[in-house]
Write a protein that holds these residues in place. Structure first.
Motif, PDB file in Angstrom:
ATOM      1  N   LEU A 151       0.821  -1.205   0.000  1.00  0.00           N
ATOM      2  CA  LEU A 151       0.000   0.000   0.000  1.00  0.00           C
ATOM      3  C   LEU A 151       0.859   1.261   0.000  1.00  0.00           C
ATOM      4  N   ARG A 152       1.943   1.269   0.784  1.00  0.00           N
ATOM      5  CA  ARG A 152       2.831   2.433   0.812  1.00  0.00           C
ATOM      6  C   ARG A 152       3.457   2.669  -0.552  1.00  0.00           C
ATOM      7  N   LYS A 153       3.925   1.606  -1.209  1.00  0.00           N
ATOM      8  CA  LYS A 153       4.547   1.737  -2.528  1.00  0.00           C
ATOM      9  C   LYS A 153       3.537   2.225  -3.570  1.00  0.00           C
ATOM     10  N   VAL A 154       2.312   1.716  -3.486  1.00  0.00           N
ATOM     11  CA  VAL A 154       1.270   2.103  -4.439  1.00  0.00           C
ATOM     12  C   VAL A 154       0.913   3.571  -4.271  1.00  0.00           C
ATOM     13  N   LYS A 155       0.753   4.014  -3.050  1.00  0.00           N
ATOM     14  CA  LYS A 155       0.419   5.427  -2.813  1.00  0.00           C
ATOM     15  C   LYS A 155       1.540   6.338  -3.278  1.00  0.00           C
ATOM     16  N   ALA A 156       2.787   5.891  -3.105  1.00  0.00           N
ATOM     17  CA  ALA A 156       3.920   6.703  -3.564  1.00  0.00           C
ATOM     18  C   ALA A 156       3.876   6.869  -5.079  1.00  0.00           C
ATOM     19  N   ILE A 157       3.529   5.784  -5.802  1.00  0.00           N
ATOM     20  CA  ILE A 157       3.421   5.857  -7.253  1.00  0.00           C
ATOM     21  C   ILE A 157       2.271   6.775  -7.657  1.00  0.00           C
ATOM     22  N   PHE A 158       1.136   6.649  -6.956  1.00  0.00           N
ATOM     23  CA  PHE A 158      -0.023   7.490  -7.272  1.00  0.00           C
ATOM     24  C   PHE A 158       0.331   8.976  -7.124  1.00  0.00           C
ATOM     25  N   LYS A 159       1.073   9.323  -6.048  1.00  0.00           N
ATOM     26  CA  LYS A 159       1.464  10.717  -5.822  1.00  0.00           C
ATOM     27  C   LYS A 159       2.375  11.214  -6.926  1.00  0.00           C
ATOM     28  N   ILE A 171      -9.123   2.610  -0.361  1.00  0.00           N
ATOM     29  CA  ILE A 171      -8.617   1.369  -0.943  1.00  0.00           C
ATOM     30  C   ILE A 171      -8.942   0.216   0.019  1.00  0.00           C
ATOM     31  N   THR A 172      -9.675  -0.755  -0.478  1.00  0.00           N
ATOM     32  CA  THR A 172     -10.098  -1.878   0.391  1.00  0.00           C
ATOM     33  C   THR A 172      -9.141  -3.059   0.329  1.00  0.00           C
ATOM     34  N   ARG A 173      -8.423  -3.199  -0.771  1.00  0.00           N
ATOM     35  CA  ARG A 173      -7.467  -4.303  -0.896  1.00  0.00           C
ATOM     36  C   ARG A 173      -6.238  -3.834  -1.651  1.00  0.00           C
ATOM     37  N   CYS A 174      -5.061  -4.306  -1.201  1.00  0.00           N
ATOM     38  CA  CYS A 174      -3.813  -3.981  -1.884  1.00  0.00           C
ATOM     39  C   CYS A 174      -2.794  -5.080  -1.552  1.00  0.00           C
ATOM     40  N   HIS A 175      -2.545  -5.969  -2.519  1.00  0.00           N
ATOM     41  CA  HIS A 175      -1.622  -7.092  -2.260  1.00  0.00           C
ATOM     42  C   HIS A 175      -1.072  -7.612  -3.581  1.00  0.00           C
ATOM     43  N   ARG A 176      -0.004  -8.419  -3.477  1.00  0.00           N
ATOM     44  CA  ARG A 176       0.611  -9.015  -4.652  1.00  0.00           C
ATOM     45  C   ARG A 176      -0.283 -10.135  -5.201  1.00  0.00           C
ATOM     46  N   LYS A 177      -0.189 -10.351  -6.508  1.00  0.00           N
ATOM     47  CA  LYS A 177      -0.987 -11.381  -7.161  1.00  0.00           C
ATOM     48  C   LYS A 177      -0.147 -12.640  -7.371  1.00  0.00           C
ATOM     49  N   GLY A 178      -0.632 -13.756  -6.815  1.00  0.00           N
ATOM     50  CA  GLY A 178       0.061 -15.022  -6.985  1.00  0.00           C
ATOM     51  C   GLY A 178       1.132 -15.257  -5.946  1.00  0.00           C
ATOM     52  N   PRO A 179       1.758 -16.451  -5.946  1.00  0.00           N
ATOM     53  CA  PRO A 179       2.798 -16.793  -4.970  1.00  0.00           C
ATOM     54  C   PRO A 179       4.114 -16.064  -5.252  1.00  0.00           C
ATOM     55  N   TYR A 180       4.912 -15.943  -4.211  1.00  0.00           N
ATOM     56  CA  TYR A 180       6.188 -15.237  -4.338  1.00  0.00           C
ATOM     57  C   TYR A 180       7.134 -15.996  -5.251  1.00  0.00           C
ATOM     58  N   ASN A 181       7.843 -15.263  -6.122  1.00  0.00           N
ATOM     59  CA  ASN A 181       8.832 -15.832  -7.030  1.00  0.00           C
ATOM     60  C   ASN A 181      10.039 -14.905  -7.064  1.00  0.00           C
ATOM     61  N   ARG A 182      11.182 -15.423  -6.572  1.00  0.00           N
ATOM     62  CA  ARG A 182      12.389 -14.595  -6.479  1.00  0.00           C
ATOM     63  C   ARG A 182      12.828 -14.075  -7.843  1.00  0.00           C
ATOM     64  N   LYS A 184      10.863 -13.272 -10.382  1.00  0.00           N
ATOM     65  CA  LYS A 184       9.857 -12.485 -11.106  1.00  0.00           C
ATOM     66  C   LYS A 184       9.109 -11.562 -10.153  1.00  0.00           C
ATOM     67  N   THR A 185       8.912 -10.336 -10.574  1.00  0.00           N
ATOM     68  CA  THR A 185       8.163  -9.366  -9.761  1.00  0.00           C
ATOM     69  C   THR A 185       6.670  -9.516 -10.023  1.00  0.00           C
ATOM     70  N   ARG A 186       5.929  -9.724  -8.974  1.00  0.00           N
ATOM     71  CA  ARG A 186       4.476  -9.925  -9.118  1.00  0.00           C
ATOM     72  C   ARG A 186       3.749  -8.578  -9.205  1.00  0.00           C
ATOM     73  N   PRO A 187       2.657  -8.515  -9.977  1.00  0.00           N
ATOM     74  CA  PRO A 187       1.865  -7.271 -10.005  1.00  0.00           C
ATOM     75  C   PRO A 187       1.102  -7.109  -8.702  1.00  0.00           C
ATOM     76  N   VAL A 188       0.629  -5.889  -8.461  1.00  0.00           N
ATOM     77  CA  VAL A 188      -0.131  -5.577  -7.253  1.00  0.00           C
ATOM     78  C   VAL A 188      -1.583  -5.335  -7.635  1.00  0.00           C
ATOM     79  N   ILE A 189      -2.506  -6.018  -6.915  1.00  0.00           N
ATOM     80  CA  ILE A 189      -3.938  -5.806  -7.110  1.00  0.00           C
ATOM     81  C   ILE A 189      -4.398  -4.705  -6.153  1.00  0.00           C
ATOM     82  N   VAL A 190      -5.007  -3.672  -6.719  1.00  0.00           N
ATOM     83  CA  VAL A 190      -5.527  -2.570  -5.904  1.00  0.00           C
ATOM     84  C   VAL A 190      -7.034  -2.493  -6.127  1.00  0.00           C
ATOM     85  N   ARG A 191      -7.801  -2.606  -5.048  1.00  0.00           N
ATOM     86  CA  ARG A 191      -9.264  -2.553  -5.144  1.00  0.00           C
ATOM     87  C   ARG A 191      -9.763  -1.307  -4.413  1.00  0.00           C
TER      88      ARG A 191
END
Length: 228
Positions: A151-159, A171-182, A184-191
């Motif tokens: 959430l902090r990273k997303v808000k920084a990008i929005f600003k 914002i009701t949800r903010c998390h990575r999509k899918g399991p962690y993979n060293r 590959k960078t996972r996208p962030v779902i923002v609801r």
């Protein structure tokens, strides 16, 4: 010598009669009567006694042969009729099976159509449920990162994009999509709770081209639509 020959012919005639009687009892055609040509033959009265016996025995033998030929002919006709009946039965079964197969194929076609329609409805509902979501790609990810870090990273990008009142966005949800993979960078779902908040961010997404070319924003579509 002649008497012996006549006796043998008479004996053969008797045996032939016995075999014919047994065959008639077994045959489904028993009871049918046919006029033999031998019945139309008359032995002259002046014929010697030994010759009469010989002729009578021969006539009996000929009659037996005629009846046997008639029996074989009738039996063949019956077999032919049974074969024709069997052919009709097989044809009827084939027609019934063909109709049944066609009916099943129509049912399967209708079922597949209904399944496809249902699948599209479910897909449309899922797409509609994601209408207030966005996906943020390219945000740096660290191992052990939690939803608050996202959430902090997303808000920084929005600003940085020029979105106004970022802290006021609901914002009701903010998390990575899918399991962690060293690797590959996972996208962030923002609801977003409110469509207008989501639209404010969406309107500024093109600004990322000049700020951070690694980061970009897309719609959050189901995987079936993304694969098209």
């Amino acid at each position: 010598m002649l008497d012996v020959c006549v006796e043998k012919i008479v004996t053969m005639s008797d045996q032939s009669k016995d075999r014919k009687r047994t065959a008639d009892q077994r045959s489904p055609l028993a009871g049918r009567s046919k006029v033999s040509k031998t019945e139309q033959f008359t032995i002259p009265s002046e014929t010697p006694e030994w010759a009469k016996k010989l002729f009578e025995a021969m006539l009996v033998r000929i009659k037996d042969l005629e009846e046997y030929v008639d029996f074989i002919s009738d039996d063949s006709q019956e077999a032919l009729e049974k074969s024709s009946a069997m052919d009709r039965t097989i044809r009827d079964i084939d027609i019934a099976l063909t109709n049944r197969i066609n009916s099943i194929e129509r049912q399967l076609k209708d079922s597949n159509k209904q399944q496809k329609e249902l699948k599209n409805k479910v897909l449309n509902l899922e797409t509609y449920s994601r209408r207030d979501n966005i996906l943020v790609f390219g945000l740096e990810e660290s191992e052990g990162e939690n939803d608050l870090d996202c959430l902090r990273k997303v808000k920084a990008i929005f600003k940085s994009m020029g979105v106004e009142d970022v802290d006021g966005l609901k914002i009701t949800r903010c998390h990575r999509k899918g399991p962690y993979n060293r690797e590959k960078t996972r996208p962030v779902i923002v609801r977003f709770l409110l469509p207008e908040d989501r639209n404010k961010v969406w309107a500024k997404k093109t600004a990322l081209k000049d700020i951070n070319k690694k980061v970009f924003i897309t719609e959050d579509y189901p995987s079936e639509i993304e694969a098209r």
